[in-house]
Design an enzyme around this catalytic site. Structure first.
Site, PDB file in Angstrom:
ATOM      1  N   SER A 139      90.683  -3.033 133.158  1.00  0.00           N
ATOM      2  CA  SER A 139      92.133  -3.089 132.629  1.00  0.00           C
ATOM      3  C   SER A 139      91.105  -2.836 130.923  1.00  0.00           C
ATOM      4  O   SER A 139      89.951  -3.534 131.133  1.00  0.00           O
ATOM      5  CB  SER A 139      92.996  -3.737 132.456  1.00  0.00           C
ATOM      6  OG  SER A 139      93.548  -3.758 130.749  1.00  0.00           O
ATOM      7  N   TYR A 152      94.648 -13.216 131.276  1.00  0.00           N
ATOM      8  CA  TYR A 152      93.645 -12.058 131.309  1.00  0.00           C
ATOM      9  C   TYR A 152      93.363 -11.159 131.124  1.00  0.00           C
ATOM     10  O   TYR A 152      92.129 -10.353 132.335  1.00  0.00           O
ATOM     11  CB  TYR A 152      95.995 -11.251 130.990  1.00  0.00           C
ATOM     12  CG  TYR A 152      95.853  -9.673 131.402  1.00  0.00           C
ATOM     13  CD1 TYR A 152      96.256  -9.526 133.122  1.00  0.00           C
ATOM     14  CD2 TYR A 152      95.366  -8.003 131.357  1.00  0.00           C
ATOM     15  CE1 TYR A 152      96.315  -7.737 134.046  1.00  0.00           C
ATOM     16  CE2 TYR A 152      95.188  -6.839 131.590  1.00  0.00           C
ATOM     17  CZ  TYR A 152      96.230  -7.270 132.707  1.00  0.00           C
ATOM     18  OH  TYR A 152      96.037  -6.050 133.171  1.00  0.00           O
TER      19      TYR A 152
END
Length: 253
Positions: A139, A152
């Site tokens: 990401s 995350y």
């Protein structure tokens, strides 16, 4: 003698970006094993594609090595080998750090990072036999952050580093690369019971240098390229696919 179809495992392949990757690989005549913890979504996708000799589903928690071993073994038993592993499974908790429990932290890292390690470890012997490919889906949060995304962001940053470590360890037989998507609108690629209409605004699209928010097909197209011989000189890399969003300078007015 005709060559055998190539075989892929896509973790987290039942919804979102993973679902688009499964669909693209199927269209490119890959046999695909969907490994996902969501049985409803996995069975729904298999029924929609309706090609059991080409696409199958096995419920898998990628943070559980016993389940990963079973998934890899079942893929080899059913399809004959493994040419591609796409580590796409991922979760996240948006909690302030003072409220983020150790259990939540460990679960996010367990799925997003340890899960990719476990899948790579167990699939590696089969990938080495067939000079295969691993593609990790990270990401842009590995490179930039919003508040309250510690677990995350850390997991995705670790996945970028795991990528070049695996490329060094498994090369030259196995190439390993990473894709870091930016803003991808996945609503249309969710299971039916979870689909919601979330309109995007002109301001949403304008944040990107290409003038639009991304779609899962953008990521699936790059997976198809990185899995092909055309990318044979690319390994250990993190490719950012974000419509230029992380390159656009923004000043508060």
């Amino acid at each position: 003698m005709e060559p055998q179809p190539r075989v892929a495992i896509v973790t987290g392949g039942a919804q979102g970006i993973g679902r688009a990757i499964v669909q693209r690989l199927f269209e490119d005549e890959w046999r695909v094993m969907i490994a996902d913890i969501d049985e409803e979504a996995g069975q729904e996708l298999v029924e929609e594609i309706d090609a059991p000799e080409w696409v199958d589903f096995i419920p898998t928690d990628v943070a559980d090595e016993e389940q990963v071993r079973g998934m890899v073994a079942e893929t080899v038993r059913e399809f004959g080998g493994i040419d591609l592993l796409v580590n796409n499974a991922g979760i996240g908790f948006g909690k302030p750090i003072l409220q983020l429990s150790l259990e939540d932290w460990n679960r996010v890292l367990g799925v997003n990072l340890t899960g990719a390690f476990l899948c790579a470890k167990n699939a590696a012997p089969h990938l080495q036999e067939r000079e295969g490919v691993i593609i990790n889906i990270a990401s842009t949060r590995a490179l930039m952050s919003e508040p309250n995304t510690e677990a995350y962001a850390a997991s995705k940053g670790g996945l970028v580093a795991l990528t070049h470590a695996l490329a060094a360890s498994l090369g030259p037989a196995v190439r390993v690369n990473c894709i870091s998507p930016g803003w991808i609108d996945t609503n249309e690629w969710k299971k039916r019971s979870a689909r919601r209409v979330v309109p995007l605004t002109d301001e949403d699209h304008a944040q990107h240098l290409v003038g639009r928010v991304g779609v899962p097909e953008d990521i699936a197209a790059l997976v198809a390229f990185l899995a092909s011989p055309d990318s044979g000189f690319i390994t250990g890399q993190n490719l950012v696919v974000d419509g230029g969003m992380t390159k656009k300078m923004i000043y508060a007015e």
